[in-house]
Scaffold this active site. Sequence first.
Site, short mmCIF file in Angstrom:
data_model
loop_
_atom_site.label_atom_id
_atom_site.label_comp_id
_atom_site.label_asym_id
_atom_site.label_seq_id
_atom_site.Cartn_x
_atom_site.Cartn_y
_atom_site.Cartn_z
N LYS A 44 58.15 -2.51 -9.82
CA LYS A 44 59.27 -1.91 -9.10
C LYS A 44 58.72 -0.81 -8.17
O LYS A 44 58.76 0.39 -8.46
CB LYS A 44 60.30 -1.37 -10.11
N1 PMP Z 1 65.19 -8.11 -9.38
C1 PMP Z 1 65.06 -7.11 -8.50
C2 PMP Z 1 64.30 -7.34 -7.24
C3 PMP Z 1 65.63 -5.85 -8.76
O1 PMP Z 1 65.51 -4.85 -7.90
C4 PMP Z 1 66.36 -5.66 -9.95
C5 PMP Z 1 67.01 -4.33 -10.21
N2 PMP Z 1 66.12 -3.44 -10.83
C6 PMP Z 1 66.47 -6.72 -10.84
C7 PMP Z 1 65.87 -7.93 -10.52
C8 PMP Z 1 67.19 -6.57 -12.14
O2 PMP Z 1 66.48 -5.69 -12.97
P1 PMP Z 1 67.20 -4.80 -14.06
O3 PMP Z 1 68.05 -5.70 -14.86
O4 PMP Z 1 66.09 -4.21 -14.84
O5 PMP Z 1 67.98 -3.77 -13.33
#
Ligand code: PMP
Length: 306
Positions: free
Chosen positions: A159
């Site tokens: 991330k």
């Molecule tokens: N894919 C991407 C590219 C994201 O930015 C997110 C959001 N963080 C997710 C998937 C979903 O992740 P999460 O469930 O941890 O928020």
Amino acid sequence: MDLSKIKGSIWFDGEIIDWQEANVHLLTHTLHYGLGVFEGVRAYNTPRGSSIFRLDDHTDRLFKSAKTVSMKIPFSQIEINDAHKTVISLNNLNEAYIRPMCFYGSEGMGLRADNLQVHCMVAAWEWPSYMEPEAREKGIRVKLSSYTRQVRNPVSSAKVNGNYVHSIVALNEALAEGFDEALMLDAEGNVAEGSGENIFIVKDNTLITPDLDASLDGITRRTILDLAKELNIKYEIKKIKSEDVFNADEAFFTGTAAEVVPINSLDNILIGKGRRGPLTEQLQSTYFDQVRGAREANQGWHTLVE
Ligand code: PMP
């Protein structure tokens, strides 16, 4: 809403600073090159008070992202977790979106800068619904993006701030054409993910989600898989093609911001009956029960603020 105008407090490098004075210098390295790491976290109102959902998992992922780009966070995971709780209680929030970010400062410029300090911030504010509130029931219209998602690259799987340029361009393309969200494929034509969400489909009562070769290891995705196990819903993790989405009985996106949102159509072709399907509804309502503390199971996912 201009976020800089909110009244409140932000945690910055171990101190509490006034929201409207929370500025950085224009030569901030991360502002120029996008090398930083962040999370999106939510706190929910539960019968036992405000509770941050899967905080440890988010902070683990933040530190893992930092490690991937060789960024050394000058705080412990416990200190970062405490900062989350502090901003919720200082700002008198119950339900909130929480944004921790670690970034390089203005100590140097250029790609070779070797004297950069890592700075960390945690802010929280009310952000009830990432999409239109009706989307939870009606679902959203998704465009198959013309942008592809990078595969099997540790940086693109983390991330990292700069990765989101790609997501925003894909999302803007979809929005400009009147859709609500984009679905990206990888270069081999496998379904990857949304701009900020993982995808699930349902076919013949089996829940299917792509592997993590071309998507973020979403914490909501993990939650849904765990809930499916608890509910005895059959699931598979495997590569899928866009045809599988077109031919699915149901489809939905998951993400901390988007939560669990049904996909009613892809490129204007209805998926299943073109509305929230029964398995989506079951998992969605179980998810909301879980985050709002209405389930006995998985107490370890809750971090009470007080
Ligand atoms: N894919 C991407 C590219 C994201 O930015 C997110 C959001 N963080 C997710 C998937 C979903 O992740 P999460 O469930 O941890 O928020």
